[in-house]
Design a protein around this motif. Structure first.
Motif, mmCIF file in Angstrom:
data_model
loop_
_atom_site.group_PDB
_atom_site.id
_atom_site.type_symbol
_atom_site.label_atom_id
_atom_site.label_comp_id
_atom_site.label_asym_id
_atom_site.label_seq_id
_atom_site.Cartn_x
_atom_site.Cartn_y
_atom_site.Cartn_z
ATOM 1 N N ARG A 127 7.039 -14.912 1.212
ATOM 2 C CA ARG A 127 6.623 -16.320 1.321
ATOM 3 C C ARG A 127 7.379 -17.198 0.333
ATOM 4 N N GLU A 128 7.517 -16.696 -0.878
ATOM 5 C CA GLU A 128 8.194 -17.458 -1.929
ATOM 6 C C GLU A 128 9.672 -17.656 -1.582
ATOM 7 N N HIS A 129 10.284 -16.567 -1.135
ATOM 8 C CA HIS A 129 11.700 -16.576 -0.762
ATOM 9 C C HIS A 129 11.968 -17.633 0.324
ATOM 10 N N TRP A 130 11.004 -17.842 1.196
ATOM 11 C CA TRP A 130 11.171 -18.790 2.294
ATOM 12 C C TRP A 130 10.503 -20.133 2.024
ATOM 13 N N ASP A 131 10.155 -20.373 0.769
ATOM 14 C CA ASP A 131 9.531 -21.654 0.382
ATOM 15 C C ASP A 131 8.293 -21.992 1.216
ATOM 16 N N GLY A 167 5.095 -21.525 0.140
ATOM 17 C CA GLY A 167 3.921 -21.806 -0.674
ATOM 18 C C GLY A 167 2.783 -20.866 -0.300
ATOM 19 N N ARG A 193 14.336 -19.450 9.811
ATOM 20 C CA ARG A 193 14.842 -18.572 8.762
ATOM 21 C C ARG A 193 15.697 -17.442 9.321
#
Ligand code: ZN
Length: 356
Positions: free
Chosen positions: A139-143, A145, A159
């Motif tokens: 989730r973080e890697h793909w922004d 939140g 993505r």
């Protein structure tokens, strides 16, 4: 090339040699000869074949041919999809993927996004609880939140994942993931409710992310399910919504959360269990209520709206608008007639989604 493509299209349409032969008024023997490359159809027969198979003549001459390397299947029940249904699904997916590859040949490179995973994922996963952190890292890697993901298919397509819904919606087919060359592919049944589709898509993403990293002791399906839940609703959000510790759960409460996060009520009860908000006994009690009310088959109230991939069709129109392709190529890519394309361009016909 024609021979192979003809056979592919026939299988994808679910027609026997005889059934196709009857439609185009040649013998089954002749169709078999076309498919073995022993004989070549005349242009008239070719047109009839295209018509009967619901493809454009160009389909038979398209060069791109892709091999799908299956990663995992998710079927509705324990039994496997019948071979013929599986072939139909695979043929449909191959067709959709080939059209993407044909589009890549004519659009500028920056329009496509490469699928990547975070570099920091653990090489080895030894227990299911570790998957919570993996889902958070993705989730973080793909922004993304921590909030609900409004449109999961759209989010993953943006993505670099290839996500397809299949029109051959055998009711036992839920989804699958595959590799085709460098492409990561996820397929989901087009007729399921949105919460079910989203769980399947997230489950398949789980296979792509996890399968190589799991130690022998961990069941791949359990791991993919855990990933799906954690990816759709991070543990922090489960606790924020339900509280740290609960003695029971209200069905109506989970119904509201289902519509906020696109995770089924059943899925929420498992999230509550996995994150330690409820005990195994509480989850079991909730689950038996579900069984008693018939909610295991169909959850109460409005279903979560289903999703559909849009990026392919959008990119075709973008390429058309920028002059990278003409109307005839656009129509071919979308598997529609030039006439229909013209109507869609004028916004007179707005149905259709990338030839689904
Ligand atoms: Zn699976």
């Amino acid at each position: 090339m024609l021979a192979e493509r003809l056979q592919q299209a026939r299988k994808s349409a679910g027609l026997s040699l005889r059934a196709l032969a009857e439609q185009v008024d040649v013998s089954a023997m002749m169709i078999s000869k076309y498919e073995r490359g022993v004989s070549t159809p005349s242009s008239g027969v070719l047109l009839a074949l295209a018509g009967a198979l619901g493809v454009r003549v160009e389909y038979f001459f398209r060069t791109a041919s892709v091999e799908l390397e299956r990663v995992e299947h998710r079927n509705r029940h324990v039994w496997k999809l019948p071979k013929s249904a599986e072939e139909k699904v695979l043929a449909d997916v191959r067709d959709q993927l080939e059209r993407w590859l044909a589009l890549y040949e004519v659009i500028p490179a920056p329009w496509s996004v490469e699928f990547t995973l975070p570099r920091t994922l653990p090489a080895v996963i030894e227990q299911l609880d570790d998957i919570e952190a993996v889902a958070n890292r993705v989730r973080e890697h793909w922004d993304l939140g921590l909030n609900p993901i409004p449109d999961l298919i759209d989010t993953l397509e943006a993505r670099g994942l290839k996500v397809f819904t299949t029109r051959y919606d055998d009711e036992r087919f839920e989804g699958m993931s595959a590799m085709a060359g460098d492409h990561h592919v996820i397929v989901v049944g087009g007729n399921w409710s949105g919460d079910r589709q989203r769980f399947t898509v997230a489950h398949e993403l789980g296979h792509l992310v996890l399968d190589e990293r799991l130690t022998d002791g961990i069941d791949k399906e359990a791991a993919a399910n855990r990933f799906a839940g954690a990816f759709l609703v991070p543990a922090e959000k489960v606790k924020e919504a339900l509280g740290e510790r609960r003695r029971s759960l209200e069905a109506r409460e989970l119904y509201i959360l289902k519509h906020e996060f696109g995770l089924s009520m059943a899925g929420w009860s498992y999230r509550a269990l996995d994150t330690g908000v409820i005990s195994k006994a509480t989850q079991r009690a909730f689950w038996s209520l579900f069984a008693k009310k018939g909610w295991k088959q169909k959850e109460p109230g409005e279903p979560f709206p289903s999703e559909t991939p849009r990026l392919f069709e959008q990119t075709v129109y973008r390429a058309l608008g920028e002059g990278f392709i003409g109307e005839s190529k656009a129509a071919e890519l979308l598997s529609i007639s030039v006439h229909e394309l013209a109507a869609r361009r004028r916004m007179e016909s707005v149905n259709g989604d990338a030839g689904q």
